[in-house]
Design a protein around this motif. Structure first.
Motif, PDB file in Angstrom:
ATOM      1  N   THR A  33      37.748  84.869  29.792  1.00  0.00           N
ATOM      2  CA  THR A  33      38.863  83.938  29.792  1.00  0.00           C
ATOM      3  C   THR A  33      38.914  83.188  28.468  1.00  0.00           C
ATOM      4  OG1 THR A  33      39.836  82.022  30.917  1.00  0.00           O
ATOM      5  CG2 THR A  33      37.455  82.143  30.880  1.00  0.00           C
ATOM      6  N   VAL A  34      40.114  82.844  28.081  1.00  0.00           N
ATOM      7  CA  VAL A  34      40.325  82.021  26.883  1.00  0.00           C
ATOM      8  C   VAL A  34      41.287  80.912  27.268  1.00  0.00           C
ATOM      9  CG1 VAL A  34      41.221  81.943  24.542  1.00  0.00           C
ATOM     10  CG2 VAL A  34      39.929  83.932  25.295  1.00  0.00           C
ATOM     11  N   ALA A  35      40.845  79.687  27.099  1.00  0.00           N
ATOM     12  CA  ALA A  35      41.681  78.516  27.364  1.00  0.00           C
ATOM     13  C   ALA A  35      41.966  77.816  26.056  1.00  0.00           C
ATOM     14  CB  ALA A  35      40.981  77.566  28.336  1.00  0.00           C
ATOM     15  N   ALA A  36      43.194  77.381  25.898  1.00  0.00           N
ATOM     16  CA  ALA A  36      43.590  76.723  24.658  1.00  0.00           C
ATOM     17  C   ALA A  36      44.484  75.539  24.992  1.00  0.00           C
ATOM     18  CB  ALA A  36      44.314  77.692  23.725  1.00  0.00           C
ATOM     19  N   ALA A  37      44.437  74.551  24.141  1.00  0.00           N
ATOM     20  CA  ALA A  37      45.299  73.380  24.315  1.00  0.00           C
ATOM     21  C   ALA A  37      45.618  72.803  22.952  1.00  0.00           C
ATOM     22  CB  ALA A  37      44.632  72.337  25.194  1.00  0.00           C
ATOM     23  N   THR A  38      46.890  72.519  22.749  1.00  0.00           N
ATOM     24  CA  THR A  38      47.346  71.854  21.527  1.00  0.00           C
ATOM     25  C   THR A  38      47.897  70.496  21.915  1.00  0.00           C
ATOM     26  OG1 THR A  38      47.905  73.987  20.545  1.00  0.00           O
ATOM     27  CG2 THR A  38      48.864  72.033  19.530  1.00  0.00           C
ATOM     28  N   ILE A  39      47.380  69.468  21.289  1.00  0.00           N
ATOM     29  CA  ILE A  39      47.764  68.101  21.643  1.00  0.00           C
ATOM     30  C   ILE A  39      48.228  67.369  20.389  1.00  0.00           C
ATOM     31  CG2 ILE A  39      46.988  65.927  22.663  1.00  0.00           C
ATOM     32  CD1 ILE A  39      44.846  67.499  24.146  1.00  0.00           C
ATOM     33  N   GLN A  40      49.385  66.728  20.494  1.00  0.00           N
ATOM     34  CA  GLN A  40      49.917  65.885  19.421  1.00  0.00           C
ATOM     35  C   GLN A  40      50.168  64.498  19.996  1.00  0.00           C
ATOM     36  OE1 GLN A  40      53.399  67.861  17.953  1.00  0.00           O
ATOM     37  NE2 GLN A  40      52.247  69.476  16.912  1.00  0.00           N
ATOM     38  N   VAL A  41      49.628  63.482  19.340  1.00  0.00           N
ATOM     39  CA  VAL A  41      49.722  62.115  19.843  1.00  0.00           C
ATOM     40  C   VAL A  41      50.163  61.210  18.705  1.00  0.00           C
ATOM     41  CG1 VAL A  41      48.535  60.245  21.022  1.00  0.00           C
ATOM     42  CG2 VAL A  41      47.829  62.588  21.422  1.00  0.00           C
ATOM     43  N   LYS A  42      51.119  60.330  19.000  1.00  0.00           N
ATOM     44  CA  LYS A  42      51.575  59.339  18.021  1.00  0.00           C
ATOM     45  C   LYS A  42      51.798  58.028  18.759  1.00  0.00           C
ATOM     46  CE  LYS A  42      53.282  57.995  13.975  1.00  0.00           C
ATOM     47  NZ  LYS A  42      53.434  56.565  14.249  1.00  0.00           N
ATOM     48  N   ALA A  43      51.169  56.962  18.265  1.00  0.00           N
ATOM     49  CA  ALA A  43      51.290  55.641  18.873  1.00  0.00           C
ATOM     50  C   ALA A  43      51.933  54.684  17.889  1.00  0.00           C
ATOM     51  CB  ALA A  43      49.919  55.132  19.308  1.00  0.00           C
ATOM     52  N   LEU A  93      47.579  55.519  15.866  1.00  0.00           N
ATOM     53  CA  LEU A  93      48.696  54.858  15.202  1.00  0.00           C
ATOM     54  C   LEU A  93      49.187  55.672  14.010  1.00  0.00           C
ATOM     55  CD1 LEU A  93      47.407  51.164  15.313  1.00  0.00           C
ATOM     56  CD2 LEU A  93      49.270  52.151  16.658  1.00  0.00           C
ATOM     57  N   ALA A  94      48.282  56.352  13.357  1.00  0.00           N
ATOM     58  CA  ALA A  94      48.675  57.188  12.220  1.00  0.00           C
ATOM     59  C   ALA A  94      49.264  58.522  12.671  1.00  0.00           C
ATOM     60  CB  ALA A  94      47.470  57.429  11.301  1.00  0.00           C
ATOM     61  N   GLY A  95      49.071  58.862  13.930  1.00  0.00           N
ATOM     62  CA  GLY A  95      49.534  60.158  14.437  1.00  0.00           C
ATOM     63  C   GLY A  95      48.473  61.223  14.234  1.00  0.00           C
ATOM     64  N   THR A  96      48.126  61.864  15.273  1.00  0.00           N
ATOM     65  CA  THR A  96      47.069  62.871  15.165  1.00  0.00           C
ATOM     66  C   THR A  96      47.406  64.058  16.052  1.00  0.00           C
ATOM     67  OG1 THR A  96      44.686  63.249  15.424  1.00  0.00           O
ATOM     68  CG2 THR A  96      45.729  61.848  17.045  1.00  0.00           C
ATOM     69  N   SER A  97      46.838  65.180  15.706  1.00  0.00           N
ATOM     70  CA  SER A  97      46.987  66.385  16.509  1.00  0.00           C
ATOM     71  C   SER A  97      45.707  67.185  16.394  1.00  0.00           C
ATOM     72  CB  SER A  97      48.183  67.224  16.035  1.00  0.00           C
ATOM     73  OG  SER A  97      47.961  67.694  14.722  1.00  0.00           O
ATOM     74  N   PHE A  98      45.362  67.841  17.453  1.00  0.00           N
ATOM     75  CA  PHE A  98      44.179  68.694  17.423  1.00  0.00           C
ATOM     76  C   PHE A  98      44.381  69.849  18.381  1.00  0.00           C
ATOM     77  CE2 PHE A  98      43.450  65.248  20.373  1.00  0.00           C
ATOM     78  CZ  PHE A  98      42.986  65.875  21.511  1.00  0.00           C
ATOM     79  N   GLN A  99      43.639  70.884  18.101  1.00  0.00           N
ATOM     80  CA  GLN A  99      43.742  72.113  18.886  1.00  0.00           C
ATOM     81  C   GLN A  99      42.362  72.497  19.370  1.00  0.00           C
ATOM     82  OE1 GLN A  99      42.677  75.445  17.857  1.00  0.00           O
ATOM     83  NE2 GLN A  99      43.596  76.465  19.636  1.00  0.00           N
ATOM     84  N   TYR A 100      42.288  72.868  20.619  1.00  0.00           N
ATOM     85  CA  TYR A 100      41.002  73.211  21.230  1.00  0.00           C
ATOM     86  C   TYR A 100      41.119  74.569  21.890  1.00  0.00           C
ATOM     87  CZ  TYR A 100      36.920  73.057  24.285  1.00  0.00           C
ATOM     88  OH  TYR A 100      35.746  73.354  24.926  1.00  0.00           O
ATOM     89  N   THR A 101      40.148  75.426  21.615  1.00  0.00           N
ATOM     90  CA  THR A 101      40.113  76.760  22.215  1.00  0.00           C
ATOM     91  C   THR A 101      38.711  77.005  22.749  1.00  0.00           C
ATOM     92  OG1 THR A 101      41.723  77.522  20.578  1.00  0.00           O
ATOM     93  CG2 THR A 101      40.572  79.205  21.857  1.00  0.00           C
TER      94      THR A 101
END
Length: 1669
Positions: free
Chosen positions: A798-808, A762-770
């Motif tokens: 190999t290098v995998a990465a993901a950026t996720i932004q979520v807002k509810a 609800l506050a809005g969050t984002s995180f990055q994973y590598t």
């Protein structure tokens, strides 16, 4: 002169190096790697110098290099020249010109001495020179072989000596076979888990040829000239398809003799080994890049910063290479530097994660040490430590230091307290031992001793879980000395081990698999011994079969196994072993050829009947595919192990194996045990708590002769996983673990965690994973003759990465303290943007790799991808609305790209800027070949052939014909969503030289996927909306009109469809004889109703799926009807035979006609309803209320009703109001039981639609129509599904009719038919019927609850599949509404599931059919109970007893279950029931036990007891027969007259003491509950005793008295027999004069051996005198 030279050659056997003289030679060594074809690029190096050799002491000499020069090469061979590496030469000059000492006697090089300042790399260059001087000249032979030491090891060497008479020279030639070495100097990294496939290794070979010109001198011979030519070739495929090669040439030419000797320097000379090559820092040096390390700590920090900051939003395309660079520097850094960097970045999550992933990849004990110390210092979490330990175990080089670190970790209290980490560490310890011992000829036994102590301690404590863990560790280690502690846990090698659970024995057998790779013969002996022991549990014998075949047994052993199998009585073992042998006989893998040949012979020995056992029996499946030309293959094995023919197998193992470049490895293996799981899920949990029941049943069982309970299986499931033959994890699932998980899930901690996560959203969050990963590091390093290491390696990172932004968001907003129930009352919206990306680099290298210089050919593959997405979701539960939006997101045009190229590269550490990289196929050759034009005749005549012409004098001979580089581009314009995607393919390879797999890999290849917006077609968003409830109509925008009559393509479609739907006359006659043949009263009544009203059925029947037009002539109908009648008549005459005999006969004929016709339940229901009341008739919607009538009344339900739900998919364009997409609406008309589904395009001028209608005409008939095309009038299909009877058997029929279909349908149907396996088509029988041209009919007839007849009628053929056996039982009784537990849905579902797989035992007309379907005549003793079936475990969940009354000969069944006794007995013509002695009237049934898990109810003409959760599915008794059914999870755990229900028909007759009886009579008598005295309340007056054979016989030459070891029924003392029966039993004989023969009881003799079998009398009914009373 010739005689003099030969004499001199034989007298002088060693090169002469006189004292006080210096011999000066010119030395040159050239190494060149690449493809052998000229005109292609190669990589190499050259060493040139003078060599000065002088004597220093006796047999000790000094060697010095003068004027050394190092050259690099990377260019087109025979065009480009070697380049002098000036800076490298200068940097190494001091080392190269430092003299070394070496021992040299009789031409053999001994020890080598050098100052400490000379690096191992430079010293190996000296060894390359000394290798030329190695000569073993024999005095008496001119041609001979020996194993000679050299730089590459001790290898097979052939000498040939001749002389040149005129020049007075001795010519000596020696060749070294590098493939046959007694001791080969080679270093493998990353190959420890692989097995060498000797038969597959056709890709790496090497040889060296040495040519010497010797001059005889006074003290020996002088080497005037020596030339060495070594060739090592490698191909990942079969060498016949071409190979890359590393060629080494050395020349040593005598120049002069100087009088001044070479003096060693003043430094201390240390012993530095011998002539054999010694590995240096190249083990830590990756061949991909050369890095000059000045400040390791600073360089590591710089790379970490680069990796973190350049991989935030997406994985950088060069991130894998940077990750490899980080690993390279970490390997060469000091431990203190690594620790310092960890301490600096441990509080920074992004840096910390990169370090955690990089540390295990260091591959040195320092990595393991760092993980250990950081975890013990609480610097790592449990999850981080587990991840790092698992990775380190497999990546760290195994040596004594790393093994000691793992041992110390295993004993650490912090690790011991955490079972999961302790399991990882102990399994890792076994893996470390396996890796360490794989490189040693002999492995120290003391390394495995701690695990032997652990298993001994666990056995002493009786801790089975600890024993299993220790066994798995020993299995990972695979040390041959572990055989002894393992065998102590096997039941055949010790009495103490017999008491252990089967799962311990199973793990002990599986622990021998890795040992079998080292000691196959030893394991073969143990495995065959285990397999031959028929007293062992079947699962253990099957596991021993798996182990045996993994040792690749020889022909004799496989034949022995087949001979054992011929007399095998256990069908589980027989089925498993036969299927294993048969599947292996089809193997095509090279190293399985001998096993496949042996298995082919074994299959011919064995009976093919074993192949026809059902799927419920254990099976082994092996499939493989192997290409000899590619040396590439894969194999898959699956082992299905069962022991009681239940639905869930006892054990299931699946394994995948790979073959590549002459190596093989078990890539992945997963094993699951479900022992006790099915019982735990379905059993009533209250069973074990009832102590009174167990006491009561044990009191009954006391009467049985030496009854022995079966072991109770623990409610347990377990799973393990193996990578490359090493078990990395396993888990046991039992009730305690499940309860703990449930408690944790229901706990407040989990709920609070969920609330916290929701607040973050609800506050809005984002995180990055590598996540970086070194996926593969496979290296083979071997020395060349010149002393430089040649390396073959494969790297993948190999290098995998993901950026996720979520807002509810929620409307209204949630209160500060909320419950999850509040979410149901809010409108929730969630917006998410995710950008996953990945970059992969893979390198294959062949060439020279040292810390100083690299010269190699390299293939590099790079792949990168990114797939961003932005999604908004909305959920309003109260309004029933869900909406999903896909929003535009910024993304690069290149979503995915794959590139591959090969080149030659040369570089040195002193001048990295001068690195030279050249494509293997040079650009000038490509351009020249493309520019040349040839006539078509030359193209056809010379395609692919080599030419002797030269393009130019510099390039050399190449090819006449070369196709243009392939460049292709495929584009798809997706205007609807405003995107255009293109796939671009570019390829340039060397197949113009040789069209093989290797040459296809040479060159440059590229594959790219691009996606971009179509100009002017910008898309704002994509929407998917689902609306449920009354507001669904508001969401629909497309007007639907299905009532418009129009013609399509000039064809009268609607009239034709109307003709299809109108009722037609169809003569259906039914002879009264078919009704009389029905076995059940219900069938009889149904048939009679049908027969009596046949005229009405014929006149009023309406067939909704009938495509026949009304315009069809009546004469055709009449003739068709008469033909049907004649076929029916002919079939009626043959219908008296049984279903099984009918099936057998029809298989013999090519065509048949089925003897019965389909009789509809729908029509019968309508007629019965009409006879009762008009109101009920209308409700049943009889044939008059047909599909056509209901459909024509209202074609479109949306005109009068709102849709129940709507689904809309919309494409919203930014600059247009045009609607694109589709809408789906669903309607339900309850009065007519009609469902309608319409799919329509949203485009304004698009009238294409799909309309689906379904109407339930009755509970026996459903009709559906599917139409599509313009306004749903172009194509249509009608389908009808209905139930009915075919003869006396229930049946179901599906008919599909059509009027007009796309032509592709017919084409695809023909293709699909051709794909039906021939084995299935062979079992189909073709019929004679003439079928409709536009109709398909499928009829399924249930001839029994486990057998089906299937009839398929298509326009061109009728196919029959008769007596199709089902693995589960059909609920036929439930179709008639006879299901028990109707008030409890869960119990009813439990009952139906149990019934589908229940085992049935029945009795009819004095014949008893066991659970395993074996029949025998059972003559019952009067008034004595026999155990029909009981739970034979210690739990004693139920017991079913049978007794025959002495007066009325009526059967009485007693069921002991839970806390009640149930008596079912016949009284006059009825069956009555008593519960705990109290009769329950029939009108009071069904009776429900208070727990609700036991029910008694009338069924057919008798009474049934149901208790599936207690293991007893049903007990049924009527006036003529009885039946007992047990649930699936009780199979194998029952005993009694009905058997064990384990599918073992060859081992059916088990007596209470576990002995296998030889005949049914003795078996049945053993399950009689005898009387103890005449004062028993029962009327039984029989007992079981050992009887004495009336005659004396001679046994082993002496008179003997024999006694039966099997119990025989005899009257009590004081009683006499009224009726007897002969019974054949086994007798054991004792000497007639021995004391033991005078008094023998049954308990004394029943365990003795059988000496002979004789027939004696058994008493079946007794009458007693007053003396007995």
């Amino acid at each position: 002169m010739r005689v003099v030279v030969l004499a001199l050659a034989l007298a002088v056997v060693a090169p002469d190096l006189a004292t006080s003289k210096t011999y000066v030679y010119k030395y040159e060594a050239v190494l060149l790697g690449g493809l052998p074809d000229d005109g292609l690029a190669k990589a190499g190096l050259k060493v040139r110098s003078k060599v000065l050799i002088s004597a220093y002491a006796q047999n000790t000499y000094v060697l010095k290099l003068a004027e050394p020069e190092l050259f690099e090469y990377s260019g087109v061979w025979r065009k480009d020249a070697f380049v002098l590496a000036t800076k490298l030469t200068t940097a190494l000059a001091s080392q190269l010109m430092t003299p070394i000492k070496f021992e040299y006697a009789n031409g053999v090089v001994g020890k080598v001495f050098a100052p400490e300042g000379i690096s191992a790399t430079v010293l190996n260059i000296y060894r390359g020179v000394l290798n030329v001087l190695q000569l073993n000249i024999k005095k008496t032979q001119n041609v001979y072989e020996l194993q000679e030491a050299g730089a590459q090891g001790v290898c097979k060497t052939l000498y040939a000596i001749t002389e040149d008479e005129k020049a007075e020279r001795i010519i000596l030639t020696k060749t070294r076979d590098l493939n046959h070495c007694q001791e080969r100097i080679v270093k493998d990294l990353g190959l420890v888990y692989t097995e060498k496939c000797i038969q597959c290794q056709k890709n790496l070979r090497g040889t060296a040829a040495y040519n010497y010109i010797l001059k005889p001198v006074a003290a020996g011979v002088l080497i005037l000239e020596a030339n060495v030519n070594e060739l090592i070739q490698f191909s990942p495929f079969n060498e016949l398809n071409g190979a890359a090669q590393m060629e080494t040439k050395q020349s040593l030419i005598f120049l002069e003799i100087q009088k001044t000797p070479v003096a060693p320097i003043s430094a201390e000379y240390l012993h530095r080994g011998s002539l054999k090559y010694e590995f240096a820092d190249e083990l830590l040096q990756t061949p991909i890049q050369l890095i000059k390390i000045k400040n390791a700590q600073a360089q590591i920090m710089e790379i970490l910063n680069h990796l973190v900051h350049n991989n935030m939003e997406r994985a950088h395309e060069d991130a894998p290479l940077k990750f490899l660079e980080l690993i390279q520097i970490l390997r060469k850094a000091h431990y203190q530097d690594i620790e310092m960097i960890w301490n600096q970045y441990r509080s920074k999550p992004a840096f910390r994660q990169w370090m955690l992933d990089a540390i295990p990849a260091i591959g040195t004990p320092a990595a393991l040490r760092l993980v250990k110390e950081r975890f013990l210092a609480n610097d790592m979490t449990f999850a981080e430590a587990a991840q790092a330990l698992v990775a380190s175990v497999h990546m760290v080089t195994a040596d004594l230091e790393s093994i000691k670190l793992m041992e110390a970790l295993a004993l650490n209290p912090k690790i011991v307290q955490n079972p999961f980490l302790r399991e990882i560490v102990l399994l890792g310890y076994g893996t470390m031992l396996a890796k360490y011992c794989a490189e040693k000829v002999t492995c120290p036994a003391e390394l495995i001793k701690p695990m032997h102590d652990l298993i001994a301690e666990a056995v002493a404590k009786g801790d089975n879980d600890e024993i299993i863990l220790a066994l798995k560790v020993l299995g990972n280690a695979g040390h041959p000395i572990s055989i002894k502690p393992i065998t102590k846990l096997l039941p055949i090698f010790g009495t103490a081990a017999a008491a252990l659970p089967v799962r311990v024995h199973a793990d002990a057998i599986l622990a021998m698999r890795n040992i079998a790779k080292k000691e196959p013969k030893l394991i073969q002996e143990m495995a065959i011994q285990l397999f031959m022991d028929k007293a062992l549990h079947p699962e253990l014998r099957m596991l021993s079969c798996i182990v045996l075949f993994e040792t690749r047994p020889p022909m004799g052993l496989v034949t022995t196994l087949a001979n054992i199998l011929k007399t095998e009585e256990n069908l589980q073992v027989a089925s498993f072993t036969y299927s294993h042998i048969k599947s292996l006989s089809k193997s095509t893998v090279a190293n399985q050829a001998s096993v496949a040949a042996a298995c082919n012979v074994a299959v011919k020995i064995l009976s093919p009947k074993l192949d026809r056992l059902s799927y419920r029996f254990s099976k082994a499946i092996h499939m493989d595919a192997y290409s000899d030309s590619l040396t590439l293959g894969a194999a898959a094995s699956a082992f299905y192990i069962n022991d009681a023919a239940t639905v869930l197998p006892r054990s299931l193992v699946a394994k995948a194996r790979g073959y590549l470049a002459g190596a093989a490895a078990d890539v992945l293996e997963i094993g699951v045990r479900t022992e006790g799981l099915q019982e735990a899920l379905l059993k009533n949990p209250a069973i074990t708590e009832n102590v009174d029941r167990i006491t009561k049943m044990r009191r009954v069982l006391k009467a049985l002769s030496q009854w022995r309970a079966l072991p109770t299986s623990q409610p347990l499931a377990s799973v393990y996983i193996k990578f490359f033959g090493q078990e990395i994890a396993f888990a046991n699932v039992d009730k305690a673990l499940i309860d703990k998980a449930i408690a944790l899930a229901a706990g407040s901690q989990v709920q609070e965690y969920g609330k916290g996560a929701l607040k973050s959203l609800l506050a809005g969050t984002s995180f990055q994973y590598t996540k970086p990963l070194l996926a593969a590091e496979v290296r083979r390093i071997l020395p060349t003759a010149a002393g430089f290491p040649m390396e073959l390696s494969l790297y993948t990172a190999t290098v995998a990465a993901a950026t996720i932004q979520v807002k509810a968001t929620t409307i209204p907003a949630l209160p500060e303290t909320f419950h999850f129930a509040h979410l149901l009352k809010t409108d929730m919206q969630l917006e998410t943007e995710i950008r996953p990306s990945m970059a992969v680099h893979s390198y294959a290298v062949m060439g020279v790799n040292t810390p100083l210089l690299q010269s190699s050919v390299l293939a590099r593959a790079k792949a990168s991808s990114i797939l961003p997405a932005k999604i908004a979701a909305k959920l309003d539960i109260t309004e029933g609305n869900f909406k999903l939006e896909v929003l535009p997101v910024s993304a690069p045009e290149n979503l995915a790209e794959l590139s591959y190229e090969t080149f030659a590269i040369a570089r040195n550490i002193e001048d990295l800027a001068a690195e030279k990289r050249v494509p293997i196929i040079p650009a000038q050759i490509m351009e020249h070949l493309v520019s040349r034009k040839f006539s078509s005749s030359m193209d056809s005549a010379n395609s692919g052939s080599l030419s002797s012409e030269m393009l130019d004098t510099d390039i050399g001979p190449i090819i006449r014909i070369k196709l243009d580089p392939s460049q292709k581009k495929y584009c798809a314009n997706m205007a609807a969503i405003g995107l255009k995607s293109c796939t671009k393919i570019e390829s340039e390879d060397a197949t113009f030289i040789r069209n093989t797999a290797l040459y296809k890999l040479i060159g440059k290849h590229m594959l790219g996927l691009t996606v971009k917006n179509v100009q002017g077609e910008a898309i704002e968003r994509l929407e998917l909306e689902i609306q449920i409830g009354p507001k669904a109509a508001e969401k629909l925008t497309k007007q639907i009109n299905l009532s418009v009559e129009e013609l399509i393509e000039g064809k009268p479609v609607l009239p034709r469809l109307r003709n299809i739907l109108e009722p037609g006359l169809k003569n259906r006659t039914r002879s009264s004889s078919s009704s009389s043949r029905s076995s059940s009263s219900l069938h009889s009544r149904s048939s009679s109703v049908s027969s009596s009203s046949s005229s009405r059925l014929n006149s009023k029947a309406v067939d909704a799926a009938n495509p026949m037009s009304r315009k069809r002539s009546k004469s055709v109908s009449s003739s068709s009807s008469s033909r049907s009648s004649s076929r029916l008549g002919s079939s009626s005459s043959s219908s008296s035979s049984s279903s099984s005999s009918r099936s057998a006969k029809t298989r013999l004929s090519k065509t048949i006609k089925y003897p019965y016709k389909f009789q509809k339940d729908h029509k019968k229901q309508a007629l019965v309803s009409q006879a009762i009341s008009a109101r009920r008739s209308s409700k049943s919607r009889s044939s008059a209320s047909s599909f056509e009538a209901i459909y024509n009344k209202n074609k479109y339900l949306g005109g009068a009703a709102t849709p129940n739900f709507a689904i809309i998919f919309r494409i919203i364009k930014a600059d247009s109001k045009v609607l694109l997409g589709y809408e789906i609406s669903a309607y339900l008309d309850k009065p007519s039981a009609r469902v309608q589904l319409i799919i329509a395009s949203l485009a304004e001028n698009d009238n294409w639609k799909i309309c689906a209608d379904g109407i339930m005409l009755s509970k026996h008939k459903v009709t559906a129509k599917l139409a599509w095309g313009a306004e749903c009038k172009q194509y249509s299909i009608m389908a009808t599904a209905e139930t009915g009877l075919v003869g006396p058997s229930p049946a179901a029929r599906i008919r599909v009719a059509w009027e007009n279909l796309p032509a592709a349908f017919s084409r695809y149907a023909k293709i699909a038919y051709e794909y039906i396996p021939s084995s299935i088509r062979a079992g189909l029988i073709k019929g004679k019927e003439i079928n409709s041209e536009k109709q398909i009919s499928l009829t399924i007839i249930a001839t029994s609850d486990r057998n089906l007849d299937v009839i398929l009628k298509s326009p061109k053929r009728t196919l029959y599949k008769l007596a199709l056996h089902l693995p589960i039982a059909l609920p036929l009784d439930e179709v008639k509404g006879l299901t028990p537990f109707e008030d409890n849905l869960a119990d009813q579902a439990h009952y139906l599931f149990s019934k589908a797989n229940a085992a049935e035992c029945s009795y009819n007309r004095a014949t008893l059919t066991t659970f395993n379907n074996r029949r025998y005549q059972n003559e019952m003793p009067k008034s004595c109970y026999q155990v029909l079936a009981q739970d034979c475990t210690e739990e004693l969940k139920f017991m079913v007893l049978l007794r025959e009354d002495q007066v009325e000969d009526q059967n009485l069944i007693n069921v002991k279950i839970a806390d009640i006794d149930i008596d079912l007995l016949r009284q006059n013509e009825d069956v009555i029931v008593k519960v705990n002695g109290k009769e329950i009237p029939i009108n009071k049934l069904p009776y429900q036990h208070p727990t609700g898990k036991i029910q008694i109810r009338p069924r057919q003409q008798g009474i049934s007891v149901y208790a599936p959760s207690h293991g007893l599915q049903e007990v049924y008794l009527d006036k003529n027969s009885w039946k007992v059914k047990v649930v699936d999870w009780m199979k194998g755990q029952t005993c009694g007259l009905c058997g064990k229900a384990d599918g073992e028909v060859r081992q059916e007759y088990y007596t209470p003491n576990g002995r296998l009886a030889k005949n049914s009579v003795s078996y049945a008598h053993s399950w009689v509950l005898p009387a103890e005295s005449c004062q028993d309340t029962s009327e039984c007056r029989l007992r079981l005793e050992s009887v004495k054979l009336e005659k004396q016989i001679m046994v082993h030459g002496q008179e003997s008295q024999c006694y039966s070891i099997e119990p025989v029924l005899r009257c009590l003392t004081g009683c006499y027999p009224l009726r007897t029966a002969p019974v054949t039993v086994g007798f054991h004989c004792l000497p007639a004069d021995s004391n033991a023969s005078h008094s023998v009881s049954l308990s004394d003799i029943q365990d003795r051996s059988v000496d002979l079998r004789e027939t004696t009398e058994a008493h079946m009914a007794c009458s007693c005198t007053a003396q007995c009373a």
